[in-house]
Design an enzyme around this catalytic site. Sequence first.
Site, mmCIF file in Angstrom:
data_model
loop_
_atom_site.group_PDB
_atom_site.id
_atom_site.type_symbol
_atom_site.label_atom_id
_atom_site.label_comp_id
_atom_site.label_asym_id
_atom_site.label_seq_id
_atom_site.Cartn_x
_atom_site.Cartn_y
_atom_site.Cartn_z
ATOM 1 N N ALA A 93 0.831 -1.207 0.000
ATOM 2 C CA ALA A 93 0.000 0.000 0.000
ATOM 3 C C ALA A 93 0.862 1.251 0.000
ATOM 4 C CB ALA A 93 -0.918 -0.016 1.217
ATOM 5 N N VAL A 98 3.069 3.307 -5.118
ATOM 6 C CA VAL A 98 2.568 2.737 -6.378
ATOM 7 C C VAL A 98 1.231 2.044 -6.152
ATOM 8 C CG1 VAL A 98 3.009 1.064 -8.216
ATOM 9 C CG2 VAL A 98 4.883 2.473 -7.338
ATOM 10 N N ALA A 116 16.511 4.789 -16.665
ATOM 11 C CA ALA A 116 17.922 5.063 -16.966
ATOM 12 C C ALA A 116 18.047 6.198 -17.983
ATOM 13 C CB ALA A 116 18.610 3.801 -17.487
ATOM 14 N N CYS A 157 13.315 5.629 -7.544
ATOM 15 C CA CYS A 157 13.553 4.759 -8.705
ATOM 16 C C CYS A 157 14.882 4.961 -9.420
ATOM 17 C CB CYS A 157 12.430 4.933 -9.720
ATOM 18 S SG CYS A 157 10.855 4.281 -9.159
ATOM 19 N N GLN A 198 18.132 6.089 -9.164
ATOM 20 C CA GLN A 198 19.432 5.530 -8.784
ATOM 21 C C GLN A 198 19.344 4.016 -8.602
ATOM 22 O OE1 GLN A 198 22.175 7.709 -6.329
ATOM 23 N NE2 GLN A 198 22.462 5.962 -4.977
ATOM 24 N N LYS A 212 11.241 16.345 -4.937
ATOM 25 C CA LYS A 212 10.643 17.221 -5.949
ATOM 26 C C LYS A 212 9.391 17.825 -5.343
ATOM 27 C CE LYS A 212 8.242 15.218 -9.338
ATOM 28 N NZ LYS A 212 7.802 14.320 -10.418
#
Length: 480
Positions: free
Chosen positions: A9, A12, A221, A272, A274, A335
């Site tokens: 939960a 995502v 990437a 995600c 790195q 962010k």
Amino acid sequence: MVKICCIGAGYVGGPTMAVIALKCPKIEVVVVDIFEPRIIAWNSDQLPIYEPGLDDVVKKCRGKNLFFSKDVEKHVAEADIVFVSVNTPTKTQGLGAGKAADLTYWESAARMIADVSKSDKIVVEKSTVPVKTAEAIEKILTHNSKGINFQILSNPEFLAEGTAIQDLFNPDRVLIGGRETPEGQKAIQALKDVYAHWVPAERIICTNLWSAELSKLAANAFLAQRISSVNAMSALCEATGADVSEVSHAIGKDTRIGPKFLNASVGFGGSCFQKDILNLVYICECNGLSEVANYWKQVVQVNEYQKTRFVNRVVSSMFNTVSGKKIAILGFAFKKDTGDTRETPAIGVCQGLLGDKAILSIYDPQVPQELIQRDLSMHKSELDKPPHLRPMNSVAIEQVTCVGDAYEATKGAHGICILTEWDEFKTLDYKKIYNNMNKPAFVFDGRNLVDIDKLRQIGFIVYSIGKPLDAWLKDMPAVA
């Protein structure tokens, strides 16, 4: 009625299942998690994650066809489609430490699914996983199946935090990978039918399992590579007097390149980029592709260099020391429009400044004090763990205080570091802030957010990544 269960939960699982429930009112969707405080939060008015628009979606569906539960085994047993959205952190020890994905939680979920299932199921990889993970999961399920048939699908998420709900409502593409067998194709169609409730057919891409798994790593990437590329260029811009914003605009007009992800900054963060690149590096190394591995490794190294370069610029500009000086940190999330701090550049910058004995006053509109203190006091290996396995209490760092607004953070400060591009930082009364700071007053803009000319007219010495240097800074070394 089709029944969907999602294990996990988090960032995502929660939003994705909420949107599926909203768009598919005849499908029952249950999100399960063993971490009880998270489930309690999903059932409350204070959701465990901040994402614009998420509150509305959850409130429309919760209690109707969207449910959150800690009764994992019951709901997995009852489901037709089981999404697995568990944590896949980078291994901290053993073979592949520092690069390979740790699939402990995934394997545990697969064994539990096999153990409790009494009917055929479609098992969907929603977590980001290494290529060929589906093969390992298939083996676990088939060897423990007790005659039950399982089909494994890869359905990677391509959500950007801060715009996740809009990304789910209007995705660029939905990617579904499955076995190229009649049973595999039937499973692909079943999941395709769920998304077809609101996603146009031409945006639903169907591939083999390995292409779907690799596409997620490749996409992250490539995006991270663009950020590291423009950040590498920002260092050259500062050395030559070029303006990185003008360079980015010029090259972004080339239709082969495009304008997105070309904003210079203090570095990329999030759960995600790195992790996925290091995973890709490990897979390349395992396949004997050392040159390819080294190429992608450099994307991460440039990101680390950018954070170090920023700290060096702060320290060297302020007479080569920040010891005992108050530095205001505006923004801690990786962010804007999210409270997520995983791999945020702010951690590296703050730790660098603390290493030179700075006194930090931190303000972020969405990140609570406890999380900031915990992030700055925890070892990196602990930050990757799921919440229920992390230390419960943060260790307070004496040099760090967290405050309720930007004006309090900057009062009496020697310098300001802008580390998250929150919109409110564009419209602050910088004249008022300047009047309440120690002089000379510095602004180090890690997001190229402020009006440099306006701030210089007020009296600030301004450093903005990749921009022509302030006369003051030209006389200072770039490295402390």
